[in-house]
Design an enzyme around this catalytic site. Structure first.
Site, PDB file in Angstrom:
ATOM      1  N   GLU A 135       0.821  -1.215   0.000  1.00 42.50           N
ATOM      2  CA  GLU A 135       0.000   0.000   0.000  1.00 42.50           C
ATOM      3  C   GLU A 135       0.855   1.265   0.000  1.00 42.50           C
ATOM      4  O   GLU A 135       0.376   2.364   0.281  1.00 42.50           O
ATOM      5  CB  GLU A 135      -0.954  -0.027   1.197  1.00 42.50           C
ATOM      6  CG  GLU A 135      -1.885  -1.245   1.209  1.00 42.50           C
ATOM      7  CD  GLU A 135      -3.125  -1.098   0.320  1.00 42.50           C
ATOM      8  OE1 GLU A 135      -3.703  -0.015   0.288  1.00 42.50           O
ATOM      9  OE2 GLU A 135      -3.495  -2.086  -0.351  1.00 42.50           O
ATOM     10  N   HIS A 179      -4.625   1.343   7.323  1.00 37.04           N
ATOM     11  CA  HIS A 179      -3.220   1.641   6.997  1.00 37.04           C
ATOM     12  C   HIS A 179      -2.569   2.130   8.283  1.00 37.04           C
ATOM     13  O   HIS A 179      -3.240   2.765   9.114  1.00 37.04           O
ATOM     14  CB  HIS A 179      -3.089   2.776   5.971  1.00 37.04           C
ATOM     15  CG  HIS A 179      -3.507   2.424   4.580  1.00 37.04           C
ATOM     16  ND1 HIS A 179      -4.279   3.258   3.802  1.00 37.04           N
ATOM     17  CD2 HIS A 179      -3.238   1.350   3.813  1.00 37.04           C
ATOM     18  CE1 HIS A 179      -4.469   2.706   2.609  1.00 37.04           C
ATOM     19  NE2 HIS A 179      -3.849   1.548   2.597  1.00 37.04           N
ATOM     20  N   CYS A 183      -3.092  11.188   3.835  1.00 37.03           N
ATOM     21  CA  CYS A 183      -3.366  10.274   2.713  1.00 37.03           C
ATOM     22  C   CYS A 183      -3.179  10.989   1.384  1.00 37.03           C
ATOM     23  O   CYS A 183      -2.878  10.371   0.371  1.00 37.03           O
ATOM     24  CB  CYS A 183      -4.811   9.797   2.737  1.00 37.03           C
ATOM     25  SG  CYS A 183      -5.290   8.901   4.188  1.00 37.03           S
TER      26      CYS A 183
HETATM   27  O1  SUG Z   1      -7.886   2.913   0.024  1.00 36.13           O
HETATM   28  N1  SUG Z   1     -10.683   5.050   0.190  1.00 36.13           N
HETATM   29  C1  SUG Z   1      -9.243   4.855   0.271  1.00 36.13           C
HETATM   30  C2  SUG Z   1      -8.650   5.774   1.314  1.00 36.13           C
HETATM   31  C3  SUG Z   1      -7.162   5.751   1.295  1.00 36.13           C
HETATM   32  C4  SUG Z   1      -6.558   6.491   2.420  1.00 36.13           C
HETATM   33  N2  SUG Z   1      -5.141   6.432   2.348  1.00 36.13           N
HETATM   34  C5  SUG Z   1      -4.310   6.356   3.400  1.00 36.13           C
HETATM   35  N3  SUG Z   1      -4.735   6.087   4.609  1.00 36.13           N
HETATM   36  N4  SUG Z   1      -3.051   6.519   3.162  1.00 36.13           N
HETATM   37  C6  SUG Z   1      -8.892   3.403   0.565  1.00 36.13           C
HETATM   38  O2  SUG Z   1      -9.613   2.763   1.348  1.00 36.13           O
HETATM   39  C7  SUG Z   1     -12.890   4.740  -0.789  1.00 36.13           C
HETATM   40  C8  SUG Z   1     -13.520   4.800  -2.157  1.00 36.13           C
HETATM   41  C9  SUG Z   1     -15.003   4.631  -2.112  1.00 36.13           C
HETATM   42  O3  SUG Z   1     -15.526   3.953  -1.220  1.00 36.13           O
HETATM   43  O4  SUG Z   1     -15.678   5.157  -3.028  1.00 36.13           O
HETATM   44  C10 SUG Z   1     -11.359   4.540  -0.831  1.00 36.13           C
HETATM   45  O5  SUG Z   1     -10.865   3.973  -1.770  1.00 36.13           O
END
Ligand code: SUG
Length: 445
Positions: free
Chosen positions: A174, A250, A369
């Site tokens: 990730e 994460h 993020c």
């Molecule tokens: O991968 N949300 C992302 C959020 C990522 C956050 N990144 C870090 N913590 N570095 C994920 O879960 C949601 C999309 C949706 O539900 O439409 C999403 O992909």
């Protein structure tokens, strides 16, 4: 400033929406089917970038991806014209269609893992795009992410680009969301902390039981090998499976670090004491601040809701460290109280700023993020594609570009409108000129 940490934020794409795609990410699930506001989302992101640039930080921007992803839909058997592909997929497999519309590349902490030149065997900056195998909608990002990174960091005298790890859960990766670098100066040799959720090749080891552990130990090791990191400058630590099951998908949802500070929750790691000892041993000095937040001060639940640890911890030109927090931290009384107390204590963290990034927060993406950190020297900065840096002019043209091309709101059914694909490609074609990227998108090939 001769050495510094640059932040490259993801520009929110024109299809930003809430589809509830991320099992294990509480905000994504809670906001499934909400109406989204792509224009506001992109402008909120740009405002944060501009504010950091105005604080004297080196701030860059990474382009979003082409969505809906017609190529992925064709690979899954949908055929005909682009409009037919969209209509057929929306009708027959709406979940797959929505996954192929996600603007999730905006969270560039998941774009790649980056090792600065002070740490690598060849003294170049190394990039490996994350394969993001755990979620289908994210697993379709790495190829184009690689193109965008190469177009942004194009000078091979300074930058090395690796292919993403094999697209398999055994090597689930990730990116920088589970990676933190500690150092004295940004150009000196540092220690890189890789945090993982499970051992993919040893099922006897602890692992979460409710939600998935997206990052494997074996993926972390592979990245360290590819980047030419020496064993004495790498620490591996396992996330506490309990916090993954509480929505910490994460490590950057429960810990953030920079230079000589690690700010983390008491329950973040399976063996925090072991990790701390190894980190100090490998750094070779104890001028280090472990800022541990206890469960009494802030519960894991409040940390997940407010994104207390998905804050950016930045070193300002005045040498203070500042916390860049989402507004949700200001609204949560336990968290706000904690942060106000923290900046008055005897640590390098002295300043606190709140930002409205609600459109991203509702999908589980806070300030941290939204950015990919690249520690670099002045000379390396000159080798970056200069059009990707944020300044008064580029900020004005990017805001004008968003205002010209983005819709004010989107509902699930709007994503199936073939006109949205045309709008999105037109916008990205113009953006690749503004950012001087060349042809990075499949529709441009
Ligand atoms: O991968 N949300 C992302 C959020 C990522 C956050 N990144 C870090 N913590 N570095 C994920 O879960 C949601 C999309 C949706 O539900 O439409 C999403 O992909």
């Amino acid at each position: 400033m001769q050495e510094f940490e640059a932040n490259f934020d993801g520009l929110v794409g024109p299809t930003h929406n809430y589809a509830g795609l991320s099992f294990g990410n509480v905000a994504s699930k809670n906001n499934a089917n909400a109406v989204s506001h792509p224009k506001q989302a992109a402008l909120q992101g740009l405002q944060k970038m501009k504010a950091l640039a105005d604080m004297g930080m080196v701030q860059g921007v990474l382009a979003p991806q082409e969505r809906p992803d017609i190529y992925s839909l064709r690979r899954l058997g949908f055929s005909g014209t682009d409009a037919n592909v969209m209509a057929q997929a929306y009708k027959e497999a709406p979940h797959i269609f929505l996954a192929c519309c996600s603007a999730s590349s905006m969270w560039t902490a998941n774009a790649a893992t980056v090792s600065p030149s002070g740490d690598t065997a060849d003294s170049k900056i190394h990039f490996t795009p994350a394969n993001l195998t755990n979620k289908y909608h994210r697993s379709i990002e790495p190829e184009v992410t690689g193109n965008i990174l190469k177009a942004t960091f194009s000078d091979s005298n300074h930058f090395v680009h690796h292919r993403h790890l094999p697209e398999n859960e055994h090597f689930g990766d990730e990116g920088a969301a589970n990676h933190t670098r500690f150092c004295s100066n940004y150009d000196a040799k540092g220690v890189e902390l890789f945090v993982y959720g499970r051992h993919a090749f040893d099922e006897s080891k602890p692992a979460p039981s409710k939600y998935p552990a997206r990052q494997s130990f074996e993926a972390c090791q592979a990245i360290a090998r590819l980047h030419g990191l020496s064993e004495d400058s790498v620490v591996y630590a396992q996330q506490n499976p309990k916090v993954i099951d509480s929505g910490v998908f994460h490590n950057d949802v429960i810990a953030v670090g920079n230079q000589n500070v690690l700010f983390y929750h008491q329950e973040a790691f399976l063996d925090a004491e072991g990790m701390k000892k190894e980190l100090l041993d490998k750094l070779g000095h104890d001028d280090f601040h472990f800022i541990e937040v206890s469960s009494q001060e802030v519960s894991v639940d409040d940390a997940v809701k407010s994104y207390l640890f998905n804050t950016q911890l930045i070193r300002l030109p005045n040498n203070n460290m500042a916390i860049i927090a989402p507004k949700e931290c200001e609204k949560n009384s336990a968290v706000n109280h904690y942060l106000t107390k923290l900046i008055n204590q005897n640590t390098p963290v002295k300043e606190l700023y709140f930002f409205d990034v609600k459109q991203s927060m509702q999908n589980g993406g806070g300030p941290a993020c939204l950015r990919l950190r690249v520690a670099m020297t002045k000379q390396e900065q000159l080798a970056v594609n200069q059009s990707t840096f944020i300044n008064d002019d580029s900020y004005a043209s990017l805001c004008a570009w968003v205002n010209k091309h983005y819709r004010d709101e989107l509902k699930a059914e709007d994503l199936a409108d073939p006109q949205l694909l045309i709008e999105s490609r037109t916008a990205l074609d113009e953006l690749s000129q503004i950012l001087n990227l060349g042809s990075v998108y499949p529709f441009q090939k």
